[in-house]
Design an enzyme around this catalytic site. Structure first.
Site, PDB file in Angstrom:
ATOM      1  N   ASN A  10       0.872  -1.185   0.000  1.00 21.15           N
ATOM      2  CA  ASN A  10       0.000   0.000   0.000  1.00 21.15           C
ATOM      3  C   ASN A  10       0.907   1.233   0.000  1.00 21.15           C
ATOM      4  O   ASN A  10       1.485   1.574   1.026  1.00 21.15           O
ATOM      5  CB  ASN A  10      -0.883  -0.028   1.263  1.00 21.15           C
ATOM      6  N   LYS A  12       0.065   4.225  -0.295  1.00 23.28           N
ATOM      7  CA  LYS A  12      -0.624   5.404   0.264  1.00 23.28           C
ATOM      8  C   LYS A  12      -0.453   6.601  -0.684  1.00 23.28           C
ATOM      9  O   LYS A  12      -0.351   6.419  -1.887  1.00 23.28           O
ATOM     10  CB  LYS A  12      -0.109   5.711   1.668  1.00 23.28           C
ATOM     11  N   HIS A  99      -9.511   1.154   4.932  1.00 26.24           N
ATOM     12  CA  HIS A  99      -8.242   1.389   5.639  1.00 26.24           C
ATOM     13  C   HIS A  99      -8.490   2.389   6.767  1.00 26.24           C
ATOM     14  O   HIS A  99      -9.299   3.310   6.621  1.00 26.24           O
ATOM     15  CB  HIS A  99      -7.197   1.929   4.646  1.00 26.24           C
ATOM     16  N   GLU A 101      -6.938   4.847   7.722  1.00 27.38           N
ATOM     17  CA  GLU A 101      -6.716   6.252   7.340  1.00 27.38           C
ATOM     18  C   GLU A 101      -7.922   6.800   6.586  1.00 27.38           C
ATOM     19  O   GLU A 101      -8.252   7.982   6.704  1.00 27.38           O
ATOM     20  CB  GLU A 101      -5.423   6.370   6.506  1.00 27.38           C
ATOM     21  N   GLU A 171      -5.288  -4.894  10.740  1.00 23.63           N
ATOM     22  CA  GLU A 171      -4.271  -3.853  10.915  1.00 23.63           C
ATOM     23  C   GLU A 171      -4.552  -3.064  12.191  1.00 23.63           C
ATOM     24  O   GLU A 171      -5.363  -2.122  12.171  1.00 23.63           O
ATOM     25  CB  GLU A 171      -4.310  -2.879   9.737  1.00 23.63           C
ATOM     26  N   GLY A 177       2.447   2.400  10.737  1.00 22.37           N
ATOM     27  CA  GLY A 177       3.408   3.487  10.570  1.00 22.37           C
ATOM     28  C   GLY A 177       4.114   3.896  11.849  1.00 22.37           C
ATOM     29  O   GLY A 177       4.769   4.939  11.892  1.00 22.37           O
ATOM     30  N   SER A 217       3.408  -1.909  10.331  1.00 19.30           N
ATOM     31  CA  SER A 217       4.863  -1.888  10.561  1.00 19.30           C
ATOM     32  C   SER A 217       5.547  -3.223  10.250  1.00 19.30           C
ATOM     33  O   SER A 217       6.540  -3.571  10.902  1.00 19.30           O
ATOM     34  CB  SER A 217       5.184  -1.449  11.993  1.00 19.30           C
ATOM     35  N   GLY A 239       4.863   1.314   4.666  1.00 21.87           N
ATOM     36  CA  GLY A 239       6.185   1.930   4.501  1.00 21.87           C
ATOM     37  C   GLY A 239       7.200   1.055   3.776  1.00 21.87           C
ATOM     38  O   GLY A 239       7.901   1.518   2.860  1.00 21.87           O
TER      39      GLY A 239
END
Ligand code: PEP
Length: 255
Positions: A10, A12, A99, A101, A171, A177, A217, A239
């Site tokens: 992902n 992002k 997600h 976010e 998640e 993150g 992470s 990430g």
């Protein structure tokens, strides 16, 4: 039942077109083999989906492309939205929905996640349905009930046949993150609770076929804690998917 692992990156809201093209080519080049026994998916921003399609179509890696969001209508007066038809036309086989976010910054509710998942399934795109608790929910001892309620809501009016195409990504919000991860016991316990919920919804056969990913992470240095867990069938990687070498190392870990 051996489930085919799935590792999805992902990206992002990262990478301009030039940067994305570079990373896509790096990935295609570094991928030493075609992954037949594992699904590998890259989910760049909408603006880079076509570049991704072109790069992965012309190499041997077999990497699939996915989107990070979708709207539930096929077309119409929905300024700024992208439809499942548009994603299908670009060759997307997966799309992330729900997600944390999107839930936090764009007000996405369980009902919206469900509408998106159903629209994707209608068009033959597999939804990667995200769920996960905050630290407060975990500290209150409510992780399982919270996460399983999210999963149940996201799958409303989705039949067992349709659900087989869906993927669940667990998640924990506090792990996304942050560099913090749950212990393997915590991750397995929650993913086992998700599978139990899927069993209650669809019966054992379907629940055993559906894939559950861990995300939060995950990186080459900690993947060994998650990969062997019986109810974890791959990863949703944020990430670390932006660094070709790290993403490839994660693929190797699940292969
Ligand atoms: C994510 O946002 O889906 C994610 C897992 O991010 P990260 O790997 O950066 O924690």
């Amino acid at each position: 039942m051996a489930r085919k692992p799935l590792v999805a990156g992902n990206w992002k809201m990262n990478k301009t077109t030039i940067e994305a093209t570079f990373l896509l080519q790096e990935l295609a080049y570094a991928c030493e083999k075609r992954y037949e026994d594992m699904d590998v998916v890259v989910c760049p921003p909408f603006t880079n989906l076509r570049s991704a399609r072109v790069v992965f179509d012309s190499d041997k890696s077999g990497i699939k492309i996915g989107a990070q969001d979708v709207f539930w209508e096929d077309e119409g007066a929905y300024t700024g939205a992208i439809s499942p038809l548009m994603l299908k036309e670009l060759g997307c086989s997966y799309c992330i929905v729900g997600h944390s976010e999107r839930r936090e910054f764009f007000g996405e509710t369980d009902e919206m996640v469900n509408a998106k998942a159903r629209a994707l399934i209608r068009h033959g795109i597999a939804p990667i349905i995200c769920c996960g608790e905050t630290l407060e929910t975990r500290d209150a001892g409510e992780t399982e009930s919270f996460v399983t309620a999210q999963v149940r809501a996201a799958l409303t009016e989705i039949t067992a046949d349709e659900a087989q195409k869906a993927v669940i990504a667990y998640e924990p919000i506090w792990a996304i993150g942050t560099g913090h991860t749950p212990t393997p016991e915590m991750a397995e316990e929650t993913c086992a609770a998700i599978r139990l919920e899927l069993t209650e919804l669809y019966g054992t056969a379907t629940a055993q076929e559906m894939r559950i990913l861990y995300g939060g992470s995950m990186k080459p240095s900690n993947v060994k804690h998650f990969e062997p867990l019986p109810n974890i069938d791959g990863g949703l990687i944020g990430g670390a998917s932006l660094v070709a070498a790290d993403f490839i190392d994660l693929l190797k870990a699940f292969d």
